[in-house]
Design a protein around this motif. Structure first.
Motif, PDB file in Angstrom:
ATOM      1  N   VAL A 106       0.840  -1.195   0.000  1.00  0.00           N
ATOM      2  CA  VAL A 106       0.000   0.000   0.000  1.00  0.00           C
ATOM      3  C   VAL A 106       0.877   1.248   0.000  1.00  0.00           C
ATOM      4  O   VAL A 106       0.620   2.205  -0.729  1.00  0.00           O
ATOM      5  N   ALA A 107       1.961   1.221   0.781  1.00  0.00           N
ATOM      6  CA  ALA A 107       2.894   2.349   0.816  1.00  0.00           C
ATOM      7  C   ALA A 107       3.626   2.500  -0.524  1.00  0.00           C
ATOM      8  O   ALA A 107       3.986   3.611  -0.918  1.00  0.00           O
ATOM      9  N   ALA A 137      -6.925  -1.708   7.152  1.00  0.00           N
ATOM     10  CA  ALA A 137      -6.415  -0.593   7.964  1.00  0.00           C
ATOM     11  C   ALA A 137      -5.379   0.219   7.176  1.00  0.00           C
ATOM     12  O   ALA A 137      -5.381   1.454   7.215  1.00  0.00           O
ATOM     13  N   ALA A 138      -4.489  -0.467   6.451  1.00  0.00           N
ATOM     14  CA  ALA A 138      -3.479   0.231   5.647  1.00  0.00           C
ATOM     15  C   ALA A 138      -4.139   1.055   4.544  1.00  0.00           C
ATOM     16  O   ALA A 138      -3.742   2.195   4.286  1.00  0.00           O
ATOM     17  N   LEU A 139      -5.153   0.495   3.905  1.00  0.00           N
ATOM     18  CA  LEU A 139      -5.864   1.231   2.863  1.00  0.00           C
ATOM     19  C   LEU A 139      -6.584   2.448   3.434  1.00  0.00           C
ATOM     20  O   LEU A 139      -6.558   3.528   2.844  1.00  0.00           O
ATOM     21  N   ALA A 140      -7.212   2.279   4.591  1.00  0.00           N
ATOM     22  CA  ALA A 140      -7.943   3.381   5.216  1.00  0.00           C
ATOM     23  C   ALA A 140      -7.016   4.526   5.605  1.00  0.00           C
ATOM     24  O   ALA A 140      -7.404   5.689   5.555  1.00  0.00           O
ATOM     25  N   ALA A 141      -5.781   4.200   5.973  1.00  0.00           N
ATOM     26  CA  ALA A 141      -4.805   5.217   6.375  1.00  0.00           C
ATOM     27  C   ALA A 141      -4.066   5.819   5.178  1.00  0.00           C
ATOM     28  O   ALA A 141      -3.328   6.786   5.333  1.00  0.00           O
ATOM     29  N   SER A 142      -4.280   5.269   3.997  1.00  0.00           N
ATOM     30  CA  SER A 142      -3.560   5.746   2.814  1.00  0.00           C
ATOM     31  C   SER A 142      -4.452   6.664   1.978  1.00  0.00           C
ATOM     32  O   SER A 142      -5.611   6.892   2.301  1.00  0.00           O
ATOM     33  N   SER A 143      -3.872   7.132   0.886  1.00  0.00           N
ATOM     34  CA  SER A 143      -4.636   7.969  -0.043  1.00  0.00           C
ATOM     35  C   SER A 143      -4.756   7.298  -1.408  1.00  0.00           C
ATOM     36  O   SER A 143      -5.004   7.967  -2.407  1.00  0.00           O
ATOM     37  N   CYS A 149     -14.221   4.451  -4.297  1.00  0.00           N
ATOM     38  CA  CYS A 149     -13.490   3.210  -4.521  1.00  0.00           C
ATOM     39  C   CYS A 149     -14.318   2.030  -4.008  1.00  0.00           C
ATOM     40  O   CYS A 149     -14.949   2.107  -2.957  1.00  0.00           O
ATOM     41  N   VAL A 150     -14.306   0.948  -4.772  1.00  0.00           N
ATOM     42  CA  VAL A 150     -15.006  -0.272  -4.378  1.00  0.00           C
ATOM     43  C   VAL A 150     -13.960  -1.265  -3.893  1.00  0.00           C
ATOM     44  O   VAL A 150     -12.961  -1.511  -4.573  1.00  0.00           O
TER      45      VAL A 150
END
Length: 159
Positions: A106-107, A137-143, A149-150
């Motif tokens: 994700v990063a 959680a990683a997706l929620a904290a990212s942009s 987004c689905v």
């Protein structure tokens, strides 16, 4: 295993040689995409296929009109086989394979060099890995998630 819809419909995916994968069945993929087609337009979207394995979900999205797909797979051998499948289907220019851990990747898609946004994200981790919540959680904290987004995930009933 065959592609169930779109421009690559009925083409086969060779899943032999892939290690530790549990490919989504043709029938399940067809059902998932029939549901998605009632709610989403696949034309020109960017897709992320986390824990890609054979890449069947992302390839299905490309077949149905997605503009691009990024496939994240941890196994180096599976990454090589997936890249070979993309070339065989003549869609390698629309896709790329990232050999990395799903959470850490994700990063990879964020930051100065990438700063990518995805319209649709598939996540089909090995059930025993219990990765779905850390990925979410990683997706929620990212942009990296585009507006609206689905997120589609296959998971164990205990997660």
């Amino acid at each position: 295993m065959r592609i169930t819809g779109g421009k690559l419909r009925s083409r086969t995916l060779n899943t032999s040689g892939f290690q530790g994968i549990r490919p989504t069945t043709d029938r399940a993929r067809e059902t998932i995409f029939n549901i998605l087609l009632n709610h989403c337009d696949f034309d020109d979207i960017a897709v992320l296929d986390l824990c890609a394995g054979s890449g069947a979900l992302g390839i299905e999205a490309l077949s149905r009109g997605a503009a691009s797909a990024a496939f994240v797979e941890k196994s180096r051998k599976n990454c090589t086989l997936l890249a070979d499948s993309l070339k065989m289907l003549d869609i390698a220019t629309m896709a790329r394979v990232v050999c990395d851990d799903a959470v850490r990747s994700v990063a990879h898609f964020q930051g100065e060099r990438h700063d990518e946004r995805f319209d649709m994200i598939f996540c089909d981790p090995p059930y025993a890995a219990k990765l779905l919540n850390p990925v979410f959680a990683a997706l929620a904290a990212s942009s990296i998630c585009a507006e609206n987004c689905v997120f589609i995930a296959e998971h164990d009933v205990r997660e």
